[in-house]
Design a protein around this motif. Sequence first.
Motif, mmCIF file in Angstrom:
data_model
loop_
_atom_site.group_PDB
_atom_site.id
_atom_site.type_symbol
_atom_site.label_atom_id
_atom_site.label_comp_id
_atom_site.label_asym_id
_atom_site.label_seq_id
_atom_site.Cartn_x
_atom_site.Cartn_y
_atom_site.Cartn_z
ATOM 1 N N UNK A 137 27.473 -29.104 8.665
ATOM 2 C CA UNK A 137 26.815 -29.562 7.452
ATOM 3 C C UNK A 137 27.588 -30.760 6.929
ATOM 4 N N UNK A 138 26.954 -31.532 6.074
ATOM 5 C CA UNK A 138 27.667 -32.631 5.451
ATOM 6 C C UNK A 138 28.572 -32.124 4.340
ATOM 7 N N UNK A 139 29.512 -32.949 3.946
ATOM 8 C CA UNK A 139 30.435 -32.616 2.859
ATOM 9 C C UNK A 139 30.608 -33.825 1.952
ATOM 10 N N UNK A 140 30.900 -33.551 0.696
ATOM 11 C CA UNK A 140 31.280 -34.629 -0.214
ATOM 12 C C UNK A 140 32.620 -35.182 0.267
ATOM 13 N N UNK A 141 32.833 -36.469 0.047
ATOM 14 C CA UNK A 141 34.066 -37.097 0.540
ATOM 15 C C UNK A 141 35.314 -36.470 -0.067
ATOM 16 N N UNK A 142 35.202 -35.910 -1.267
ATOM 17 C CA UNK A 142 36.372 -35.281 -1.890
ATOM 18 C C UNK A 142 36.849 -34.060 -1.104
ATOM 19 N N UNK A 143 36.031 -33.568 -0.201
ATOM 20 C CA UNK A 143 36.404 -32.390 0.587
ATOM 21 C C UNK A 143 36.980 -32.751 1.959
ATOM 22 N N UNK A 144 37.123 -34.055 2.209
ATOM 23 C CA UNK A 144 37.703 -34.542 3.466
ATOM 24 C C UNK A 144 39.163 -34.887 3.198
ATOM 25 N N UNK A 145 40.041 -34.197 3.861
ATOM 26 C CA UNK A 145 41.477 -34.452 3.718
ATOM 27 C C UNK A 145 41.864 -35.709 4.499
ATOM 28 N N UNK A 146 43.009 -36.313 4.191
ATOM 29 C CA UNK A 146 43.446 -37.482 4.967
ATOM 30 C C UNK A 146 43.556 -37.157 6.454
ATOM 31 N N UNK A 147 43.032 -38.042 7.261
ATOM 32 C CA UNK A 147 43.122 -37.882 8.712
ATOM 33 C C UNK A 147 44.563 -38.081 9.156
ATOM 34 N N UNK A 148 44.923 -37.443 10.240
ATOM 35 C CA UNK A 148 46.179 -37.747 10.930
ATOM 36 C C UNK A 148 45.792 -38.513 12.177
ATOM 37 N N UNK A 149 46.365 -39.697 12.336
ATOM 38 C CA UNK A 149 46.049 -40.542 13.480
ATOM 39 C C UNK A 149 47.352 -40.918 14.176
ATOM 40 N N UNK A 150 47.366 -40.744 15.487
ATOM 41 C CA UNK A 150 48.499 -41.151 16.316
ATOM 42 C C UNK A 150 47.926 -41.993 17.444
ATOM 43 N N UNK A 151 48.411 -43.212 17.582
ATOM 44 C CA UNK A 151 47.919 -44.116 18.614
ATOM 45 C C UNK A 151 49.070 -44.454 19.548
ATOM 46 N N UNK A 152 48.867 -44.136 20.812
ATOM 47 C CA UNK A 152 49.898 -44.369 21.836
ATOM 48 C C UNK A 152 51.233 -43.738 21.439
#
Length: 130
Positions: free
Chosen positions: A34-49
């Motif tokens: 389902x979709x979510x309001x943006x306030x319910x999306x936590x900061x992404x963790x991104x690791x590149x190389x």
Amino acid sequence: MFDKYMVCEETLHNVVEDGAVTGYAFEVRITYYRGLRLSMVEPFEVVVDGAPVPVEDLRFTLGGARTYTFAEMADEIGDRWEFGERALLTVRKPGGLAAGEHTLDVIERLRISYMPVLSEARCRKTAVVA
């Protein structure tokens, strides 16, 4: 369940602003059915190389309209990220990424109202910058 579809590896590209490469970006999908309001999306963790990306260097653009920092998203109750919709995740990094293959490791955490813990999805993809 939808983890393997989170990172759209074919969309990895360097970002050019005023003739200078200011970073790189790729599209991501929500992993909740389902979709979510943006306030319910936590900061992404991104690791590149193998190098972690500081959350302060991440930007989230939904529908090509407004771009948010994750701090701004914490209070955003008007915009929703719908299932199947792609969002652009941009990393501020002068010079961007070198041409060739790169490994993207992304963790997406969502606050779902009926779940007592964060929903967490992990995805690793190899992508190419032309």
